[in-house]
Scaffold this active site. Sequence first.
Site, PDB file in Angstrom:
ATOM      1  N   LYS A 106      21.965 -23.675   8.906  1.00  0.00           N
ATOM      2  CA  LYS A 106      22.639 -23.459  10.192  1.00  0.00           C
ATOM      3  C   LYS A 106      21.573 -23.246  11.236  1.00  0.00           C
ATOM      4  O   LYS A 106      20.454 -22.816  10.914  1.00  0.00           O
ATOM      5  CB  LYS A 106      23.518 -22.210  10.095  1.00  0.00           C
ATOM      6  CG  LYS A 106      24.628 -22.141  11.121  1.00  0.00           C
ATOM      7  CD  LYS A 106      25.878 -22.864  10.655  1.00  0.00           C
ATOM      8  CE  LYS A 106      26.938 -22.845  11.719  1.00  0.00           C
ATOM      9  NZ  LYS A 106      28.173 -23.496  11.277  1.00  0.00           N
TER      10      LYS A 106
ATOM     11  N   GLY B  62      48.157 -20.391  15.075  1.00  0.00           N
ATOM     12  CA  GLY B  62      47.127 -21.158  15.779  1.00  0.00           C
ATOM     13  C   GLY B  62      47.399 -22.652  15.706  1.00  0.00           C
ATOM     14  O   GLY B  62      47.401 -23.248  14.633  1.00  0.00           O
TER      15      GLY B  62
ATOM     16  N   GLY C 252      45.649 -25.141  17.299  1.00  0.00           N
ATOM     17  CA  GLY C 252      44.520 -25.816  17.933  1.00  0.00           C
ATOM     18  C   GLY C 252      44.233 -27.132  17.233  1.00  0.00           C
ATOM     19  O   GLY C 252      45.130 -27.781  16.688  1.00  0.00           O
ATOM     20  N   HIS C 253      42.959 -27.521  17.220  1.00  0.00           N
ATOM     21  CA  HIS C 253      42.583 -28.813  16.651  1.00  0.00           C
ATOM     22  C   HIS C 253      43.067 -28.969  15.214  1.00  0.00           C
ATOM     23  O   HIS C 253      43.601 -30.006  14.845  1.00  0.00           O
ATOM     24  CB  HIS C 253      41.063 -28.968  16.692  1.00  0.00           C
ATOM     25  CG  HIS C 253      40.549 -29.182  18.077  1.00  0.00           C
ATOM     26  ND1 HIS C 253      40.127 -28.161  18.886  1.00  0.00           N
ATOM     27  CD2 HIS C 253      40.414 -30.320  18.787  1.00  0.00           C
ATOM     28  CE1 HIS C 253      39.757 -28.659  20.053  1.00  0.00           C
ATOM     29  NE2 HIS C 253      39.916 -29.961  20.019  1.00  0.00           N
ATOM     30  N   VAL C 254      42.870 -27.934  14.395  1.00  0.00           N
ATOM     31  CA  VAL C 254      43.249 -28.049  12.984  1.00  0.00           C
ATOM     32  C   VAL C 254      44.733 -27.726  12.792  1.00  0.00           C
ATOM     33  O   VAL C 254      45.469 -28.470  12.140  1.00  0.00           O
ATOM     34  CB  VAL C 254      42.392 -27.119  12.095  1.00  0.00           C
ATOM     35  CG1 VAL C 254      42.790 -27.273  10.635  1.00  0.00           C
ATOM     36  CG2 VAL C 254      40.917 -27.416  12.267  1.00  0.00           C
TER      37      VAL C 254
ATOM     38  N   TYR D 146      47.374 -27.884  14.625  1.00  0.00           N
ATOM     39  CA  TYR D 146      48.388 -28.858  15.060  1.00  0.00           C
ATOM     40  C   TYR D 146      48.462 -30.048  14.094  1.00  0.00           C
ATOM     41  O   TYR D 146      49.548 -30.496  13.726  1.00  0.00           O
ATOM     42  CB  TYR D 146      48.115 -29.321  16.500  1.00  0.00           C
ATOM     43  CG  TYR D 146      49.384 -29.795  17.166  1.00  0.00           C
ATOM     44  CD1 TYR D 146      50.241 -28.885  17.795  1.00  0.00           C
ATOM     45  CD2 TYR D 146      49.756 -31.137  17.133  1.00  0.00           C
ATOM     46  CE1 TYR D 146      51.431 -29.297  18.367  1.00  0.00           C
ATOM     47  CE2 TYR D 146      50.947 -31.560  17.710  1.00  0.00           C
ATOM     48  CZ  TYR D 146      51.777 -30.638  18.327  1.00  0.00           C
ATOM     49  OH  TYR D 146      52.967 -31.056  18.891  1.00  0.00           O
TER      50      TYR D 146
HETATM   51  P1  NAD Z   1      40.774 -24.259  18.117  1.00  0.00           P
HETATM   52  O1  NAD Z   1      40.007 -23.390  19.032  1.00  0.00           O
HETATM   53  O2  NAD Z   1      41.024 -25.681  18.478  1.00  0.00           O
HETATM   54  O3  NAD Z   1      42.211 -23.598  17.822  1.00  0.00           O
HETATM   55  C1  NAD Z   1      42.447 -22.260  17.650  1.00  0.00           C
HETATM   56  C2  NAD Z   1      43.844 -21.994  18.199  1.00  0.00           C
HETATM   57  O4  NAD Z   1      44.216 -20.653  17.881  1.00  0.00           O
HETATM   58  C3  NAD Z   1      43.931 -22.120  19.726  1.00  0.00           C
HETATM   59  O5  NAD Z   1      45.012 -22.975  20.056  1.00  0.00           O
HETATM   60  C4  NAD Z   1      44.160 -20.682  20.186  1.00  0.00           C
HETATM   61  O6  NAD Z   1      44.970 -20.607  21.347  1.00  0.00           O
HETATM   62  C5  NAD Z   1      44.878 -20.102  18.987  1.00  0.00           C
HETATM   63  N1  NAD Z   1      44.808 -18.652  18.880  1.00  0.00           N
HETATM   64  C6  NAD Z   1      43.775 -17.821  19.183  1.00  0.00           C
HETATM   65  N2  NAD Z   1      44.122 -16.543  18.938  1.00  0.00           N
HETATM   66  C7  NAD Z   1      45.385 -16.568  18.464  1.00  0.00           C
HETATM   67  C8  NAD Z   1      46.285 -15.573  18.012  1.00  0.00           C
HETATM   68  N3  NAD Z   1      45.958 -14.262  18.013  1.00  0.00           N
HETATM   69  N4  NAD Z   1      47.509 -15.950  17.567  1.00  0.00           N
HETATM   70  C9  NAD Z   1      47.852 -17.254  17.564  1.00  0.00           C
HETATM   71  N5  NAD Z   1      47.041 -18.246  17.997  1.00  0.00           N
HETATM   72  C10 NAD Z   1      45.826 -17.903  18.431  1.00  0.00           C
HETATM   73  O7  NAD Z   1      40.038 -24.160  16.708  1.00  0.00           O
HETATM   74  P2  NAD Z   1      40.172 -25.154  15.462  1.00  0.00           P
HETATM   75  O8  NAD Z   1      39.074 -26.153  15.534  1.00  0.00           O
HETATM   76  O9  NAD Z   1      41.576 -25.618  15.315  1.00  0.00           O
HETATM   77  O10 NAD Z   1      39.805 -24.168  14.277  1.00  0.00           O
HETATM   78  C11 NAD Z   1      40.740 -23.190  13.827  1.00  0.00           C
HETATM   79  C12 NAD Z   1      40.079 -22.307  12.778  1.00  0.00           C
HETATM   80  O11 NAD Z   1      39.636 -23.110  11.682  1.00  0.00           O
HETATM   81  C13 NAD Z   1      38.834 -21.548  13.277  1.00  0.00           C
HETATM   82  O12 NAD Z   1      38.769 -20.313  12.609  1.00  0.00           O
HETATM   83  C14 NAD Z   1      37.690 -22.443  12.799  1.00  0.00           C
HETATM   84  O13 NAD Z   1      36.494 -21.682  12.611  1.00  0.00           O
HETATM   85  C15 NAD Z   1      38.238 -22.938  11.480  1.00  0.00           C
HETATM   86  N6  NAD Z   1      37.651 -24.220  11.051  1.00  0.00           N
HETATM   87  C16 NAD Z   1      37.757 -25.322  11.841  1.00  0.00           C
HETATM   88  C17 NAD Z   1      37.206 -26.531  11.419  1.00  0.00           C
HETATM   89  C18 NAD Z   1      37.332 -27.776  12.255  1.00  0.00           C
HETATM   90  O14 NAD Z   1      37.071 -28.888  11.736  1.00  0.00           O
HETATM   91  N7  NAD Z   1      37.729 -27.685  13.538  1.00  0.00           N
HETATM   92  C19 NAD Z   1      36.543 -26.602  10.188  1.00  0.00           C
HETATM   93  C20 NAD Z   1      36.472 -25.456   9.375  1.00  0.00           C
HETATM   94  C21 NAD Z   1      37.032 -24.273   9.839  1.00  0.00           C
END
Ligand code: NAD
Length: 352
Positions: free
Chosen positions: A80, A182, A184-186, A188
Amino acid sequence: MNVFSESAFDGHEQVVFASDDATGLKTIIAVHNTNLGPSLGGCRMWPYATEQEAIHDVLRLSRGMTYKSALAKLPLGGGKSVIIGDPRTQKTPELFRAMGRAIEQLGGRYIVAEDVGTSPDDMAQIASQTKHVGGINDGKDPARTGDPSPFTAYGVFIGLKEAARFKNGHDDLTGLRVAVQGLGHVGYHLCQMLHNAGAKLIVADLNPASVSNAVTEFGATAVSVDEILSVDADILAPCALGGVINDRSIETFRATIIAGAANNQLEDDRHGDMLREAGILYAPDYVINAGGVVEVHYCRNGKPASETNKHIEGIGATVREIFERAKQQNRSTSFVADRLAEERFGPRQHAA
Ligand code: NAD
């Protein structure tokens, strides 16, 4: 300033501090373990309050990548990097080119990818100085947008189905109530897959627009962010924040399976044992959210996204092995996952 005695140091092979006066670059690159291959991990840009905080973060995240890649059966180790700085005000193309030169000096022992605070444009600047960059999308495969999140969601979906199979004897999700925290990206993308599989969704997000989209598109039931963890559901999928499994929340869970994307869901290791004692089956986060790193690896090696998906399906067998061992040994799934990862990446090799 402590490095060797840092709680997250854990036998790191190499930790490099690099700086560049002309661009203001201050970076720490941590290589935890390369037994299985070169270390791969994201570059996080963050305005750390202290250097010790940056050191702790990079060591903790780098070690985590060793475990994640080992259980994802990738020929990669864990690494990292962090850049100390504010990504909103201190980014320049020159800074990332200097970062690229610092990475190049490690001769391929560390492969960089995007993370919090860095973007595809930043990776392109790094790539102008070194070939040791993962996840650059050449635009040739329409199944690939450069965003690893759909692949992460697919792995979570596979892991969640395997948890349902272990608990219920089959992996049919039809009619099962899945609470997704949540969107977000994952989260949804995961909702889309769960909806297609016939699950009933209960959702919450801080962003009302994402919630209303999920209600319209998937017929989801919306609840408040305060209710989502304790809602009456069969499965809980935390896809927002870390630390959601803690002393306070465990008492309120009604779901009997927890399987989601969020990193570091357990506030502390002992919460894994508390889940087991409460009869809740926990699919360890880093095991089922590895789809993104698998995609970075395949993309870097010029393999099609279809091969990424095939590899991600292997998460099912790994998580099943963890569930079975945990049952036989009467241990938490999180404990068993860590030991299985250590078996795979093996003992630390001594420097020549
Ligand atoms: P993101 O920022 O796109 O989405 C996170 C979502 O959570 C947002 O829509 C935000 O509004 C919502 N949120 C925040 N606090 C909240 C709460 N208290 N209650 C409900 N919703 C809340 O992030 P992401 O890329 O979707 O990642 C989500 C999680 O998965 C993170 O913990 C990230 O570290 C982990 N992750 C993501 C990936 C990836 O490929 N994006 C890979 C491994 C792990």
